[in-house]
Design an enzyme around this catalytic site. Structure first.
Site, mmCIF file in Angstrom:
data_model
loop_
_atom_site.group_PDB
_atom_site.id
_atom_site.type_symbol
_atom_site.label_atom_id
_atom_site.label_comp_id
_atom_site.label_asym_id
_atom_site.label_seq_id
_atom_site.Cartn_x
_atom_site.Cartn_y
_atom_site.Cartn_z
ATOM 1 C CE LYS A 194 -3.562 2.278 2.780
ATOM 2 N NZ LYS A 194 -4.460 2.160 3.940
ATOM 3 C CE LYS A 247 -6.109 1.951 -0.273
ATOM 4 N NZ LYS A 247 -6.456 2.056 1.103
HETATM 5 C C1 PBG Z 1 -7.482 3.066 5.831
HETATM 6 C C2 PBG Z 1 -7.778 2.976 4.390
HETATM 7 C C3 PBG Z 1 -7.603 3.951 3.379
HETATM 8 C C4 PBG Z 1 -8.129 3.419 2.208
HETATM 9 C C5 PBG Z 1 -8.589 2.141 2.511
HETATM 10 N N1 PBG Z 1 -8.336 1.882 3.847
HETATM 11 C C6 PBG Z 1 -7.120 5.344 3.436
HETATM 12 C C7 PBG Z 1 -5.783 5.746 3.794
HETATM 13 O O1 PBG Z 1 -4.846 4.965 3.893
HETATM 14 O O2 PBG Z 1 -5.696 6.937 4.007
HETATM 15 C C8 PBG Z 1 -8.163 4.150 0.893
HETATM 16 C C9 PBG Z 1 -9.267 3.809 0.008
HETATM 17 C C10 PBG Z 1 -9.542 4.736 -1.102
HETATM 18 O O3 PBG Z 1 -8.881 5.757 -1.324
HETATM 19 O O4 PBG Z 1 -10.499 4.424 -1.824
HETATM 20 N N2 PBG Z 1 -6.173 2.868 6.188
HETATM 21 ZN ZN ZN Z 2 -5.611 3.631 8.309
#
Ligand code: PBG
Ligand code: ZN
Length: 323
Positions: A194, A247
Protein backbone atom coordinates in the site's frame (compact mmCIF):
# COMPACT_ATOMS: atom_id res chain seq x y z
CA UNK A 1 6.22 -12.36 -45.92
CA UNK A 2 4.87 -10.86 -42.71
CA UNK A 3 2.54 -12.01 -39.94
CA UNK A 4 -1.12 -11.07 -40.33
CA UNK A 5 -2.52 -10.35 -36.83
CA UNK A 6 -5.57 -8.70 -38.29
CA UNK A 7 -7.12 -11.92 -39.65
CA UNK A 8 -8.01 -12.85 -36.06
CA UNK A 9 -9.63 -9.47 -35.50
CA UNK A 10 -11.99 -9.28 -38.48
CA UNK A 11 -14.70 -11.62 -37.22
CA UNK A 12 -16.42 -10.68 -33.94
CA UNK A 13 -16.96 -14.31 -32.87
CA UNK A 14 -13.32 -15.17 -33.37
CA UNK A 15 -12.27 -11.93 -31.68
CA UNK A 16 -14.31 -12.90 -28.62
CA UNK A 17 -12.95 -16.45 -28.70
CA UNK A 18 -9.33 -15.35 -28.53
CA UNK A 19 -9.85 -12.71 -25.82
CA UNK A 20 -7.32 -13.42 -23.09
CA UNK A 21 -8.82 -11.71 -20.04
CA UNK A 22 -12.35 -11.13 -18.83
CA UNK A 23 -13.95 -9.16 -16.04
CA UNK A 24 -16.58 -11.07 -14.04
CA UNK A 25 -18.98 -9.75 -11.45
CA UNK A 26 -17.62 -12.42 -9.08
CA UNK A 27 -14.26 -10.61 -9.10
CA UNK A 28 -15.60 -7.61 -7.20
CA UNK A 29 -15.70 -6.44 -3.61
CA UNK A 30 -17.82 -3.34 -3.05
CA UNK A 31 -16.79 -0.84 -0.31
CA UNK A 32 -19.47 0.34 2.14
CA UNK A 33 -19.16 3.18 4.67
CA UNK A 34 -21.25 2.69 7.76
CA UNK A 35 -22.10 5.27 10.41
CA UNK A 36 -24.47 5.40 13.35
CA UNK A 37 -28.02 6.71 13.10
CA UNK A 38 -31.03 5.60 11.12
CA UNK A 39 -32.26 6.22 7.62
CA UNK A 40 -29.04 7.99 6.71
CA UNK A 41 -27.67 7.95 3.18
CA UNK A 42 -25.31 10.89 2.69
CA UNK A 43 -23.67 11.35 -0.67
CA UNK A 44 -20.12 12.63 -0.46
CA UNK A 45 -19.27 15.55 -2.70
CA UNK A 46 -15.91 14.21 -3.87
CA UNK A 47 -17.31 10.77 -4.76
CA UNK A 48 -20.56 10.91 -6.74
CA UNK A 49 -22.85 7.89 -6.06
CA UNK A 50 -20.88 6.88 -2.94
CA UNK A 51 -22.68 7.25 0.38
CA UNK A 52 -22.14 7.13 4.10
CA UNK A 53 -24.96 4.92 5.34
CA UNK A 54 -26.54 4.03 8.63
CA UNK A 55 -26.76 0.30 9.29
CA UNK A 56 -30.37 -0.03 8.11
CA UNK A 57 -29.48 1.68 4.82
CA UNK A 58 -26.44 -0.57 4.42
CA UNK A 59 -28.65 -3.63 4.87
CA UNK A 60 -30.96 -2.34 2.16
CA UNK A 61 -27.96 -1.66 -0.08
CA UNK A 62 -26.81 -5.28 0.33
CA UNK A 63 -30.15 -6.39 -1.07
CA UNK A 64 -29.52 -4.21 -4.14
CA UNK A 65 -26.00 -5.58 -4.49
CA UNK A 66 -27.20 -9.18 -4.44
CA UNK A 67 -29.71 -8.41 -7.20
CA UNK A 68 -26.72 -7.30 -9.28
CA UNK A 69 -24.81 -10.49 -8.46
CA UNK A 70 -22.42 -8.80 -6.01
CA UNK A 71 -22.02 -10.96 -2.93
CA UNK A 72 -18.99 -9.37 -1.33
CA UNK A 73 -18.50 -6.09 0.51
CA UNK A 74 -15.71 -4.45 2.48
CA UNK A 75 -16.87 -2.42 5.47
CA UNK A 76 -15.48 0.84 6.82
CA UNK A 77 -16.84 2.21 10.09
CA UNK A 78 -17.30 5.88 10.89
CA UNK A 79 -17.69 6.17 14.67
CA UNK A 80 -19.72 8.77 16.53
CA UNK A 81 -16.80 9.44 18.86
CA UNK A 82 -13.09 9.42 18.12
CA UNK A 83 -10.24 9.34 20.64
CA UNK A 84 -6.47 8.92 20.70
CA UNK A 85 -6.50 5.09 20.52
CA UNK A 86 -9.65 4.51 18.46
CA UNK A 87 -11.68 2.86 21.25
CA UNK A 88 -14.82 2.56 19.14
CA UNK A 89 -13.05 -0.07 17.03
CA UNK A 90 -12.12 -2.05 20.12
CA UNK A 91 -15.51 -2.67 21.69
CA UNK A 92 -18.27 -5.07 20.78
CA UNK A 93 -20.88 -2.35 20.43
CA UNK A 94 -18.79 -0.02 18.23
CA UNK A 95 -19.99 0.89 14.74
CA UNK A 96 -18.01 -1.75 12.85
CA UNK A 97 -19.02 -4.58 15.21
CA UNK A 98 -22.70 -3.60 15.06
CA UNK A 99 -22.58 -3.28 11.28
CA UNK A 100 -21.00 -6.70 10.79
CA UNK A 101 -23.53 -8.37 13.11
CA UNK A 102 -26.56 -6.68 11.57
CA UNK A 103 -25.51 -7.24 7.97
CA UNK A 104 -24.66 -10.91 8.54
CA UNK A 105 -27.99 -11.40 10.34
CA UNK A 106 -29.96 -9.84 7.46
CA UNK A 107 -27.82 -11.29 4.67
CA UNK A 108 -26.07 -14.50 5.76
CA UNK A 109 -25.10 -15.13 2.11
CA UNK A 110 -23.22 -11.81 1.84
CA UNK A 111 -19.44 -12.25 2.20
CA UNK A 112 -18.45 -9.50 4.62
CA UNK A 113 -14.86 -8.27 4.68
CA UNK A 114 -13.78 -5.75 7.32
CA UNK A 115 -11.13 -3.11 6.85
CA UNK A 116 -8.97 -3.29 9.96
CA UNK A 117 -7.33 0.03 10.75
CA UNK A 118 -7.53 2.86 13.25
CA UNK A 119 -7.48 6.02 11.13
CA UNK A 120 -11.28 6.30 10.98
CA UNK A 121 -11.47 5.88 14.77
CA UNK A 122 -8.67 8.09 16.09
CA UNK A 123 -9.06 11.81 16.73
CA UNK A 124 -5.63 12.46 15.14
CA UNK A 125 -6.53 10.40 12.04
CA UNK A 126 -3.42 8.22 12.02
CA UNK A 127 -3.55 4.44 11.57
CA UNK A 128 -2.68 3.51 15.16
CA UNK A 129 -1.49 4.81 18.51
CA UNK A 130 0.96 7.70 18.28
CA UNK A 131 4.44 7.46 19.73
CA UNK A 132 5.27 10.99 20.93
CA UNK A 133 9.02 10.53 20.59
CA UNK A 134 8.93 9.20 17.03
CA UNK A 135 6.05 11.55 16.11
CA UNK A 136 4.63 8.58 14.23
CA UNK A 137 2.46 5.53 14.80
CA UNK A 138 3.89 3.18 17.43
CA UNK A 139 4.20 -0.08 15.50
CA UNK A 140 4.20 -2.63 18.28
CA UNK A 141 1.49 -1.12 20.48
CA UNK A 142 -0.67 -0.82 17.37
CA UNK A 143 -0.07 -4.52 16.67
CA UNK A 144 -1.50 -5.43 20.07
CA UNK A 145 -4.53 -3.19 19.55
CA UNK A 146 -4.99 -4.72 16.12
CA UNK A 147 -5.41 -8.18 17.64
CA UNK A 148 -8.13 -6.75 19.86
CA UNK A 149 -9.86 -5.18 16.86
CA UNK A 150 -9.56 -8.40 14.84
CA UNK A 151 -11.24 -10.34 17.65
CA UNK A 152 -14.07 -7.79 17.76
CA UNK A 153 -14.64 -8.34 14.03
CA UNK A 154 -14.32 -12.10 14.38
CA UNK A 155 -16.80 -12.30 17.24
CA UNK A 156 -19.24 -10.15 15.26
CA UNK A 157 -19.13 -12.79 12.53
CA UNK A 158 -16.99 -11.25 9.81
CA UNK A 159 -15.97 -13.50 6.89
CA UNK A 160 -12.52 -12.05 6.15
CA UNK A 161 -10.27 -9.46 7.78
CA UNK A 162 -8.32 -6.91 5.75
CA UNK A 163 -5.66 -5.04 7.75
CA UNK A 164 -4.81 -1.78 5.98
CA UNK A 165 -2.55 0.06 8.42
CA UNK A 166 0.84 -1.00 7.02
CA UNK A 167 2.27 -1.93 10.42
CA UNK A 168 5.25 -4.30 10.29
CA UNK A 169 4.44 -7.80 11.51
CA UNK A 170 0.68 -7.29 11.31
CA UNK A 171 -0.03 -10.51 9.42
CA UNK A 172 2.02 -12.78 11.70
CA UNK A 173 0.51 -11.05 14.73
CA UNK A 174 -3.10 -11.29 13.57
CA UNK A 175 -2.73 -14.87 12.36
CA UNK A 176 -1.39 -15.95 15.73
CA UNK A 177 -4.00 -13.93 17.65
CA UNK A 178 -6.87 -15.33 15.58
CA UNK A 179 -5.57 -18.91 15.74
CA UNK A 180 -5.15 -18.78 19.51
CA UNK A 181 -8.72 -17.57 19.86
CA UNK A 182 -9.94 -20.44 17.70
CA UNK A 183 -10.48 -18.54 14.45
CA UNK A 184 -8.16 -20.73 12.39
CA UNK A 185 -10.49 -20.59 9.41
CA UNK A 186 -10.88 -16.82 9.24
CA UNK A 187 -8.91 -15.61 6.19
CA UNK A 188 -6.73 -12.52 6.12
CA UNK A 189 -6.52 -10.35 3.02
CA UNK A 190 -3.51 -8.14 3.54
CA UNK A 191 -3.20 -4.64 2.17
CA UNK A 192 0.28 -5.96 1.58
CA UNK A 193 1.63 -3.32 -0.79
CA UNK A 194 0.00 0.00 0.00
CA UNK A 195 1.54 3.22 -1.20
CA UNK A 196 1.44 6.65 0.45
CA UNK A 197 -0.78 7.93 -2.34
CA UNK A 198 -2.52 11.20 -3.06
CA UNK A 199 -5.23 9.10 -4.74
CA UNK A 200 -6.80 8.44 -1.31
CA UNK A 201 -7.98 12.06 -1.00
CA UNK A 202 -11.71 11.54 -1.62
CA UNK A 203 -11.81 8.46 0.66
CA UNK A 204 -10.62 10.55 3.56
CA UNK A 205 -13.64 12.81 3.03
CA UNK A 206 -16.02 9.84 3.05
CA UNK A 207 -14.37 8.06 5.96
CA UNK A 208 -13.57 11.29 7.78
CA UNK A 209 -10.05 10.00 8.28
CA UNK A 210 -7.76 12.79 7.14
CA UNK A 211 -4.75 12.98 9.48
CA UNK A 212 -5.07 16.15 11.56
CA UNK A 213 -1.31 16.68 11.24
CA UNK A 214 1.54 15.09 9.30
CA UNK A 215 1.09 12.39 6.65
CA UNK A 216 1.28 8.60 6.33
CA UNK A 217 4.72 8.41 4.72
CA UNK A 218 6.32 6.80 7.76
CA UNK A 219 4.16 3.70 7.38
CA UNK A 220 2.78 3.59 3.82
CA UNK A 221 5.19 2.90 0.95
CA UNK A 222 7.07 5.32 -1.25
CA UNK A 223 5.39 5.28 -4.70
CA UNK A 224 8.84 5.24 -6.32
CA UNK A 225 9.76 1.81 -4.94
CA UNK A 226 9.02 -1.27 -7.01
CA UNK A 227 11.45 -3.79 -5.51
CA UNK A 228 10.37 -2.91 -1.99
CA UNK A 229 6.76 -3.30 -3.12
CA UNK A 230 7.44 -6.91 -4.06
CA UNK A 231 9.40 -7.52 -0.86
CA UNK A 232 6.53 -6.28 1.37
CA UNK A 233 3.95 -8.48 -0.32
CA UNK A 234 6.17 -11.57 -0.27
CA UNK A 235 6.84 -10.96 3.42
CA UNK A 236 3.09 -10.97 4.07
CA UNK A 237 2.85 -14.24 2.16
CA UNK A 238 5.51 -15.72 4.47
CA UNK A 239 3.71 -14.36 7.53
CA UNK A 240 0.55 -16.21 6.55
CA UNK A 241 -1.63 -13.87 4.48
CA UNK A 242 -4.30 -15.65 2.43
CA UNK A 243 -4.70 -12.93 -0.20
CA UNK A 244 -2.33 -10.10 -1.15
CA UNK A 245 -3.24 -6.64 -2.40
CA UNK A 246 -1.82 -3.72 -4.31
CA UNK A 247 -3.25 -0.29 -3.63
CA UNK A 248 -3.84 2.00 -5.51
CA UNK A 249 -4.37 0.05 -8.73
CA UNK A 250 -4.07 2.11 -11.88
CA UNK A 251 -0.72 3.81 -11.38
CA UNK A 252 0.82 0.56 -10.04
CA UNK A 253 0.02 -2.15 -12.59
CA UNK A 254 3.72 -2.92 -13.03
CA UNK A 255 3.78 -3.78 -9.32
CA UNK A 256 0.66 -5.94 -9.71
CA UNK A 257 2.31 -7.92 -12.49
CA UNK A 258 5.55 -8.28 -10.60
CA UNK A 259 3.84 -9.61 -7.46
CA UNK A 260 1.59 -11.91 -9.47
CA UNK A 261 4.65 -13.44 -11.14
CA UNK A 262 6.29 -14.06 -7.78
CA UNK A 263 3.54 -15.34 -5.47
CA UNK A 264 1.33 -18.38 -5.26
CA UNK A 265 -1.39 -16.38 -3.50
CA UNK A 266 -4.45 -14.75 -5.04
CA UNK A 267 -3.98 -11.03 -5.62
CA UNK A 268 -6.41 -8.15 -5.17
CA UNK A 269 -6.19 -4.58 -6.42
CA UNK A 270 -7.86 -1.64 -4.71
CA UNK A 271 -9.20 0.74 -7.36
CA UNK A 272 -9.16 3.68 -4.96
CA UNK A 273 -11.29 6.76 -4.40
CA UNK A 274 -9.15 9.16 -6.44
CA UNK A 275 -9.15 6.83 -9.42
CA UNK A 276 -12.92 6.57 -9.12
CA UNK A 277 -13.43 10.32 -8.79
CA UNK A 278 -11.25 11.15 -11.81
CA UNK A 279 -13.11 8.82 -14.14
CA UNK A 280 -16.48 9.77 -12.74
CA UNK A 281 -15.90 13.48 -13.31
CA UNK A 282 -14.39 12.97 -16.76
CA UNK A 283 -17.51 10.96 -17.64
CA UNK A 284 -19.89 13.56 -16.22
CA UNK A 285 -18.18 16.24 -18.27
CA UNK A 286 -18.49 14.14 -21.41
CA UNK A 287 -14.72 14.05 -21.91
CA UNK A 288 -14.57 10.28 -22.36
CA UNK A 289 -16.97 7.45 -23.14
CA UNK A 290 -17.49 6.52 -19.48
CA UNK A 291 -18.71 2.92 -19.89
CA UNK A 292 -15.94 1.99 -22.28
CA UNK A 293 -13.15 3.61 -20.27
CA UNK A 294 -14.53 1.91 -17.16
CA UNK A 295 -14.46 -1.58 -18.68
CA UNK A 296 -11.07 -0.94 -20.30
CA UNK A 297 -9.71 0.02 -16.88
CA UNK A 298 -11.17 -3.03 -15.11
CA UNK A 299 -9.85 -5.31 -17.85
CA UNK A 300 -6.39 -3.82 -17.43
CA UNK A 301 -6.43 -4.93 -13.77
CA UNK A 302 -7.20 -8.50 -14.82
CA UNK A 303 -4.53 -8.41 -17.53
CA UNK A 304 -1.94 -7.22 -15.02
CA UNK A 305 -2.78 -10.21 -12.82
CA UNK A 306 -5.50 -9.17 -10.38
CA UNK A 307 -7.86 -11.90 -9.25
CA UNK A 308 -10.00 -9.61 -7.11
CA UNK A 309 -11.01 -5.98 -7.73
CA UNK A 310 -12.13 -3.76 -4.86
CA UNK A 311 -13.97 -0.93 -6.55
CA UNK A 312 -16.63 1.74 -6.07
CA UNK A 313 -17.53 1.00 -9.72
CA UNK A 314 -18.66 -2.56 -8.91
CA UNK A 315 -22.37 -1.90 -9.34
CA UNK A 316 -21.85 -0.09 -12.65
CA UNK A 317 -19.67 -2.93 -13.89
CA UNK A 318 -22.34 -5.47 -12.89
CA UNK A 319 -24.92 -3.56 -14.94
CA UNK A 320 -22.59 -3.34 -17.92
CA UNK A 321 -22.07 -7.10 -17.66
CA UNK A 322 -25.82 -7.45 -18.13
CA UNK A 323 -26.97 -8.04 -14.55
C1 PBG B 1 -7.48 3.07 5.83
C2 PBG B 1 -7.78 2.98 4.39
C3 PBG B 1 -7.60 3.95 3.38
C4 PBG B 1 -8.13 3.42 2.21
C5 PBG B 1 -8.59 2.14 2.51
N1 PBG B 1 -8.34 1.88 3.85
C6 PBG B 1 -7.12 5.34 3.44
C7 PBG B 1 -5.78 5.75 3.79
O1 PBG B 1 -4.85 4.96 3.89
O2 PBG B 1 -5.70 6.94 4.01
C8 PBG B 1 -8.16 4.15 0.89
C9 PBG B 1 -9.27 3.81 0.01
C10 PBG B 1 -9.54 4.74 -1.10
O3 PBG B 1 -8.88 5.76 -1.32
O4 PBG B 1 -10.50 4.42 -1.82
N2 PBG B 1 -6.17 2.87 6.19
ZN1 ZN C 1 -5.61 3.63 8.31
Amino acid sequence: MFRRFRRRRLNPTLREMVQENRVRVEDFIYPLFVRSGEGIKNEVASMPDVFQMSIDAAIEECGELKKLGIYSIILFGIPALKDSVGSDALCDHGIIARAIKAIKAAHPDMFVVSDLCFCEYTDHGHCGVMNPVEQSVDNDITLQNSIAQALVHAKAGVDMIAPSGMMDGIIATLRQGLDEAGYVNLPIMSYSTKFASAYYGPFRDVAESMPSYGDRKSYQMNPANGREALHESLTDEEEGADILMVKPALAYLDVVKDIKDNTHLPLAVYNVSGEYAMLKLAGKMGLVDYDRVLMETMTSFKRAGADIIISYHAKEVARLLGR
